[in-house]
Design a protein around this motif. Structure first.
Motif, short mmCIF file in Angstrom:
data_model
loop_
_atom_site.label_atom_id
_atom_site.label_comp_id
_atom_site.label_asym_id
_atom_site.label_seq_id
_atom_site.Cartn_x
_atom_site.Cartn_y
_atom_site.Cartn_z
N VAL A 95 -50.09 -9.44 38.13
CA VAL A 95 -50.96 -8.32 37.80
C VAL A 95 -51.26 -8.30 36.30
O VAL A 95 -50.36 -8.40 35.48
N PRO A 96 -52.55 -8.20 35.93
CA PRO A 96 -52.90 -8.16 34.51
C PRO A 96 -52.67 -6.77 33.93
O PRO A 96 -52.56 -5.79 34.67
N PRO A 97 -52.64 -6.66 32.59
CA PRO A 97 -52.51 -5.34 31.97
C PRO A 97 -53.76 -4.50 32.24
O PRO A 97 -54.85 -5.04 32.44
N SER A 98 -53.60 -3.19 32.18
CA SER A 98 -54.69 -2.26 32.47
C SER A 98 -55.74 -2.21 31.38
O SER A 98 -56.82 -1.65 31.57
N GLY A 99 -55.45 -2.75 30.23
CA GLY A 99 -56.39 -2.74 29.10
C GLY A 99 -55.69 -3.20 27.85
O GLY A 99 -54.63 -3.82 27.93
N THR A 100 -56.26 -2.86 26.70
CA THR A 100 -55.68 -3.31 25.43
C THR A 100 -55.06 -2.17 24.64
O THR A 100 -54.52 -2.40 23.56
N GLY A 101 -55.13 -0.95 25.17
CA GLY A 101 -54.54 0.21 24.53
C GLY A 101 -53.92 1.11 25.57
O GLY A 101 -54.04 0.86 26.77
N CYS A 102 -53.26 2.16 25.14
CA CYS A 102 -52.64 3.11 26.07
C CYS A 102 -53.72 3.72 26.96
O CYS A 102 -54.62 4.41 26.47
N ALA A 103 -53.62 3.48 28.25
CA ALA A 103 -54.63 3.96 29.20
C ALA A 103 -54.76 5.47 29.17
O ALA A 103 -55.88 6.01 29.26
N ALA B 222 -44.30 -3.48 34.16
CA ALA B 222 -44.16 -4.81 34.75
C ALA B 222 -44.51 -4.82 36.23
O ALA B 222 -44.69 -5.89 36.81
N ALA B 223 -44.64 -3.64 36.84
CA ALA B 223 -44.99 -3.57 38.26
C ALA B 223 -46.50 -3.53 38.49
O ALA B 223 -47.02 -4.20 39.37
N CYS B 224 -47.21 -2.71 37.67
CA CYS B 224 -48.64 -2.51 37.94
C CYS B 224 -49.55 -2.82 36.76
O CYS B 224 -50.77 -2.76 36.89
N GLY B 225 -49.00 -3.13 35.59
CA GLY B 225 -49.80 -3.48 34.43
C GLY B 225 -50.26 -2.31 33.59
O GLY B 225 -50.94 -2.52 32.57
N HIS B 226 -49.90 -1.09 33.96
CA HIS B 226 -50.32 0.08 33.19
C HIS B 226 -49.84 -0.04 31.75
O HIS B 226 -48.66 -0.28 31.50
N ILE B 227 -50.75 0.14 30.80
CA ILE B 227 -50.39 0.13 29.39
C ILE B 227 -50.19 1.57 28.95
O ILE B 227 -51.08 2.41 29.12
N GLY B 228 -49.01 1.85 28.40
CA GLY B 228 -48.68 3.18 27.91
C GLY B 228 -48.10 3.10 26.52
O GLY B 228 -47.70 2.02 26.06
N CYS B 229 -48.07 4.23 25.85
CA CYS B 229 -47.53 4.27 24.49
C CYS B 229 -46.01 4.48 24.52
O CYS B 229 -45.46 5.06 25.44
#
Length: 120
Positions: free
Chosen positions: A13-21, A39-46
């Motif tokens: 699974v790729p990351p959700s984007g390049t910054g905190c979604a 690591a499960a879904c790619g969600h990028i958070g701060c």
């Protein structure tokens, strides 16, 4: 999850984007200190130092316990359930935020007194 999922980590699974979604979606948009990738879904958070701590909130709401740093030069994983860092597998690219982006970031949204807003 894909066939590449093992123990809460999906290597495909790729990351959700390049910054905190969540910061990007906020009105007005927020800012962060460092970024973490689910690591499960790619969600990028701060990170937890950031004002909103979206990576931890995502873990609490989703039940996804494992994150990986999304910062340049860092490849460590962390398990919220055990409270332990660990070495993990290679995830789908990109592996970090754009290296030209600032930390804290994103450029132009970080207040001049940002140190007064972080969690230490």
């Amino acid at each position: 999850m894909s066939d590449n999922a093992v123990d809460g980590i999906d290597t495909a699974v790729p990351p959700s984007g390049t910054g905190c979604a969540d910061c990007v979606a906020a009105d007005p948009p927020g800012w962060w200190v460092h970024l973490r990738r689910c690591a499960a879904c790619g969600h990028i958070g701060c990170c937890d130092t950031s004002p909103e701590q979206h990576a931890t909130r995502h873990s609490e709401l989703s039940g996804h316990a494992v994150i990986r740093s999304f910062e340049p030069g860092e490849d460590w994983f962390y398990d919220y359930e055990t409270g332990q860092p660990f070495d993990g597998p290679v995830l789908a690219p990109p592996y970090c935020r754009p290296e030209e982006e600032t930390a804290p970031g994103p450029y132009g949204r970080v207040p001049p007194d940002w140190m007064e807003h972080i969690h230490r």
